[in-house]
Structure formats: structure tokens, C-alpha cells
Design an enzyme around this catalytic site. Structure first.
Site, PDB file in Angstrom:
ATOM      1  N   GLU A 166       0.790  -1.235   0.000  1.00 61.75           N
ATOM      2  CA  GLU A 166       0.000   0.000   0.000  1.00 61.75           C
ATOM      3  C   GLU A 166       0.821   1.284   0.000  1.00 61.75           C
ATOM      4  O   GLU A 166       0.867   2.025   0.997  1.00 61.75           O
ATOM      5  CB  GLU A 166      -0.957   0.006   1.202  1.00 61.75           C
ATOM      6  CG  GLU A 166      -1.907  -1.173   1.209  1.00 61.75           C
ATOM      7  CD  GLU A 166      -3.029  -1.038   2.220  1.00 61.75           C
ATOM      8  OE1 GLU A 166      -2.943  -0.166   3.090  1.00 61.75           O
ATOM      9  OE2 GLU A 166      -3.995  -1.810   2.126  1.00 61.75           O
ATOM     10  N   GLU A 351      -5.958  -8.309   0.399  1.00 58.97           N
ATOM     11  CA  GLU A 351      -6.641  -7.979   1.666  1.00 58.97           C
ATOM     12  C   GLU A 351      -8.075  -7.588   1.374  1.00 58.97           C
ATOM     13  O   GLU A 351      -8.346  -6.828   0.451  1.00 58.97           O
ATOM     14  CB  GLU A 351      -5.990  -6.770   2.366  1.00 58.97           C
ATOM     15  CG  GLU A 351      -4.718  -7.066   3.077  1.00 58.97           C
ATOM     16  CD  GLU A 351      -4.112  -5.821   3.735  1.00 58.97           C
ATOM     17  OE1 GLU A 351      -4.865  -4.932   4.168  1.00 58.97           O
ATOM     18  OE2 GLU A 351      -2.876  -5.753   3.783  1.00 58.97           O
TER      19      GLU A 351
HETATM   20  C1  GCO Z   1      -3.554  -2.448   5.044  1.00 60.13           C
HETATM   21  C2  GCO Z   1      -3.231  -2.682   6.143  1.00 60.13           C
HETATM   22  C3  GCO Z   1      -3.636  -3.482   7.248  1.00 60.13           C
HETATM   23  C4  GCO Z   1      -4.774  -2.910   8.006  1.00 60.13           C
HETATM   24  C5  GCO Z   1      -6.071  -3.179   7.318  1.00 60.13           C
HETATM   25  C6  GCO Z   1      -7.258  -2.620   8.044  1.00 60.13           C
HETATM   26  O1  GCO Z   1      -2.663  -3.044   4.352  1.00 60.13           O
HETATM   27  O2  GCO Z   1      -4.374  -1.583   4.832  1.00 60.13           O
HETATM   28  O3  GCO Z   1      -2.272  -3.484   5.598  1.00 60.13           O
HETATM   29  O4  GCO Z   1      -2.449  -3.449   7.937  1.00 60.13           O
HETATM   30  O5  GCO Z   1      -4.788  -3.459   9.250  1.00 60.13           O
HETATM   31  O6  GCO Z   1      -6.080  -2.603   6.064  1.00 60.13           O
HETATM   32  O7  GCO Z   1      -7.156  -1.247   8.166  1.00 60.13           O
END
Ligand code: GCO
Length: 440
Positions: A166, A351
Site C-alpha cells: 500500500e 486484503e
Molecule cells: C492495510 C493494512 C492493514 C490494516 C487493514 C485494516 O494493508 O491496509 O495493511 O495493515 O490493518 O487494512 O485497516
């Protein structure tokens, strides 16, 4: 009651997994881990609520890998902690750390799970603060060395690897909005980081390419931009949000250029000759990771720095993060990758998940029906994409465990498994059993 019977309809080759990150679960008090910018940020801005213990995955990792296997999943996405491996400087290796990831990878492979490691999930060693972290190109070079080290050390234990998680969060969220470490609120810092983190990715790709067997990717988070209404100013504001949040990163990676709309407001802050770096940034990748959670409602809002929009929350059902359920956005972005960037690249949803106000009931169980609904709605979108012939190949639920949710500390529970942070006890939630019911 919601269920996940939809899982029966997925092709047998489709990969299901779960994702975590080092700082959020490992516990940096264990195994000689060094400090990261998150420890510093937590001390200064979060009343000291940090990842010192987290889920103590460092000691509990065998149990955690068993839990993944018990879901019926066949892959595990985790990240390497740079400060665990190099606590003091980039030359002195912490052998406990080296050994930890070896044992972790061995365990993953022993359970027949495919490892999907990430090289950078936000725990930059705190020593880099002295040189302004990602604002300094030297950090990018050091990251390339770190990438090379990982490849040399563990390269025969995994195939797929992601460079950065990200880049929008690393840059905009952390240097313009100030919500994540290092907590800056400065457009110049943000823009140089938006560029440098991509350069770090490109240099990392070059370092990893010394090992031919890697399949290299990056993980981008996309957020759907919904204009408040059809007024021209709001339509344009939504386009600018999309350009900065989403297209900046994907245009650079796939097309080797930044979107004109963003350049209109950000170009002055880019380093001179940034164009040269775009060749490094756009090296071909073997797969792409997409993280998706929600949409934002975008409204025009004049601002001195030219970032003329404001984000609002809408009226759809919301998670405990106050994020709206908007599953349509997931298929929208899968389609965008295939139609606008690359129609062949394997796409992994690296994710997707939700925070829920989970509580143990009288039977010491967690009934997270809302989470099952959330997964079901998003899996439906993915199935639609597969049926349309789009190249989505896998899905990783965020997250295995309730964990350290960054600036929210331990107050937001994203796990398939409930964690009692007083004693590290793990208790699978109903959503966990829903996956295993259909996948085992
Ligand atoms: C992400 C984050 C996670 C967060 C999840 C929830 O990559 O955005 O990697 O670490 O915990 O997105 O906010």
C-alpha cells in the site's frame, strides 16, 4: 444467519489465504527486534499504545499456522520485519530474527501452504527517521539491499513475493493526512514519498531479479471514489481523489507515467528528473495484489494547496471502522486492472475484511455474522469476475487474528480468530468455521 456456501462455486485452482503483517502481530519485545517508526509514533501520538506485545506471534506462530490450515486455506500472506532482521544498522544481522523467519517459512511449507511474503509493511527501522525516512532516496537504496538479503536468505522457500504494501498509505496517509507514522502533514513530504516509495519498489524488483525463480508483485490499495452528486465540481473532485489515491500508483507501475490530473497539483513537489525513475518503477511484474475495503463519498472543497476535495461517509451499512460496505467497488477495480492496465496479469485480492465489535458470548464463542455477510458479498463480486474471464486468482481475508490496528491500537477487531490480549489466547470466530466448513 449468513453463510459462506458460495465457496463451493469457486474453481479448485483458486487460492484462498489470510494476510497479516509483522508489526501488527509479532510483538517486537521478543527475539531481539529493533524499533521502527511505529514505536516512535505510538509513543508520541498514541499514548504509547504500540506493537510491543501485539499477538505475540513470535512465540505462538506454530499455533497460528495450524489455525490457517484449519481454515482450509492454501496460502499465507505475511511480512518480513526489517527492524527484526537488522535492529541496529543494515550490516549487523540479528540471527534470532533470521532463524525466526526460517522456522516460520518451514512451518508454512510443512503445512502445504503457499507463502506470500511482503518485504515492507510499514515497520521502517526508526534509524531512518534521522534521514527523513522515505523522503530520502538513500532509504530506497537500503531497501533494495534488504530485498536482496531476503532473496539470498530465503529465496528457495517461496515463489511469489511482494515488494511494498500500500504505497498510498506509506505516503499520503502518513505524510499528508498524518494519520500513520511518521505522522507528517506536509504536501511536499507526501509527494516526495509518493515517488520514492515507488522507486524503492522498482529498485527492490531489480534486486530480487538476481534470483530468477521469484514471481514479483506489489500490493496496491484502491478506494472507490463516489461523487457526492452529479454537480460538475463534485464529479471533478472525485476524479482528483481517484487520481491521487489509486491511479498515481497503478499508472506509474503499469504505464511508467503519472496521471496528468495529479501532476496538475503535485508536479512541483516531485524531484527533478523524476521521469528517469519511472523506467525503474515500471519494470514488468508477474502478479498484482489488490487490497480493497470501502468507498468514500467525495465533495468539492477548496483548499489552498490545490487538493480540492473532502471525503465523507455515506449511508450504507458500516463496519466498526465506520467504513461502508461497498462490494461493487471490488469488482470495479479488478475490471479496471484487466481493462485499463493488463488483461493477463494474475490478480490476487491480498486484503479484504472488516472490523467488527466482536465479543465473547456466554459460551465463550464469537458470533460474527456481520463479517460472514461482508465476506459473502465480496466473494460474490469475485465470482462474477471469474465468470467474466477476468484474471483474479486468489483471495486473502484480512486478517487471521485480531491485532494491532495501527492508530486504533487494539480497539478494532479484524480477525477470523479472536485474540485475548491479556493472555494471547486465540478463539476462532464463527466466520472461521464458515470458511473451514466449505473448504476442508
Ligand atoms: C492495510 C493494512 C492493514 C490494516 C487493514 C485494516 O494493508 O491496509 O495493511 O495493515 O490493518 O487494512 O485497516
Amino acid at each position: 444467519m449468513n453463510n459462506l456456501s458460495i465457496l463451493k462455486n469457486f474453481p479448485s485452482s483458486f487460492i484462498f489465504g489470510t494476510a497479516t503483517s509483522s508489526y501488527q502481530i509479532e510483538g517486537n519485545k521478543y527475539g531481539g527486534c529493533g524499533k521502527s517508526i511505529w514505536d516512535d509514533f505510538a509513543r508520541k501520538k498514541l499514548n504509547g499504545i504500540d506493537g510491543l506485545n501485539a499477538c505475540n506471534h513470535y512465540e505462538y506462530f506454530e499455533e497460528d499456522i495450524k489455525l490457517i490450515k484449519g481454515l482450509g486455506f492454501n496460502a499465507y500472506r505475511f511480512s518480513f520485519s526489517w527492524p527484526r532482521l537488522f535492529p541496529e544498522n543494515n550490516n549487523d544481522i540479528n540471527m534470532d530474527g533470521v532463524d525466526f523467519y526460517k522456522r516460520l517459512l518451514d512451518k508454512i511449507l510443512e503445512k502445504d501452504l503457499e507463502p506470500f511474503p511482503t518485504l515492507y509493511h510499514w515497520d521502517l527501522p526508526v534509524r531512518f527517521s534521522k534521514i527523513e525516512g522515505w523522503e530520502n532516496k538513500d532509504t530506497c537504496k537500503r531497501f533494495a539491499e534488504f530485498s536482496y538479503f531476503i532473496s539470498q536468505q530465503y529465496g528457495d522457500l517461496f515463489k511469489k513475493i511482494a515488494t511494498v504494501n500500500e504505497p498510498w498509505c506509506v505516503s499520503w496517509l502518513s505524510h499528508y493526512l498524518g494519520e500513520h507514522a511518521p505522522g507528517k502533514q506536509n504536501l511536499k513530504s507526501a509527494v516526495s514519498t509518493m515517488h520514492n516509495i515507488l522507486l524503492a519498489h522498482g529498485l527492490s524488483v531489480e534486486a530480487l531479479k538476481t534470483n530468477n525463480s521469484h514471481e514479483i508483485g506489489i500490493v496496491l490499495n484502491n478506494q472507490y471514489a463516489e461523487p457526492l452528486d452529479q454537480k460538475e465540481e463534485n464529479l471533478n473532485a472525485a476524479k482528483l481523489f481517484d487520481s491521487i489515491h489509486n491511479r498515481w500508483f497503478s499508472d506509474a507501475i503499469f504505464k511508467g507515467k503519472y496521471p496528468e490530473l495529479s501532476l496538475g497539483v503535485l508536479e512541483d513537489y516531485l524531484p527533478k528528473n523524476y521521469d528517469n525513475d519511472l523506467r525503474t518503477i515500471s519494470h514488468p511484474l508477474q502478479w498484482i495484489g489488490l487490497n480493497y475495503y470501502t468507498r468514500s463519498i467525495i465533495k468539492y472543497h477548496e483548499s489552498e494547496d490545490g487538493i480540492n476535495y473532502k471525503t465523507l461517509r455515506g449511508f450504507l451499512k458500516k463496519t466498526d471502522m465506520d467504513w461502508e460496505y461497498f462490494p461493487e467497488g471490488l469488482s470495479y477495480f479488478i475490471k479496471r486492472i484487466n481493462k485499463e492496465y493488463d488483461d493477463k496479469i494474475p490478480i490476487f485480492i491480498t486484503e479484504n475484511g472488516m472490523a467488527n465489535d466482536d465479543k465473547l458470548n456466554s459460551k465463550k464463542e464469537v458470533d460474527d455474522d456481520d463479517r460472514i455477510e461482508f465476506f459473502n458479498l465480496h466473494l460474490k463480486e469475485i465470482l462474477k469476475c471469474i465468470r467474466e474471464g477476468l484474471t483474479v486468482k486468489g483471495y486473502f481475508a484480512w486478517s487471521l487474528l485480531d491485532n494491532y490496528e495501527w492508530a486504533f491500537g487494539y480497539t478494532k477487531r479484524f480477525g477470523l480468530v479472536y485474540v485475548d490480549f491479556d493472555n494471547f489466547k486465540r478463539i476462532p470466530k464463527r466466520s472461521y468455521y464458515e470458511f473451514s466448513k466449505y473448504l476442508i
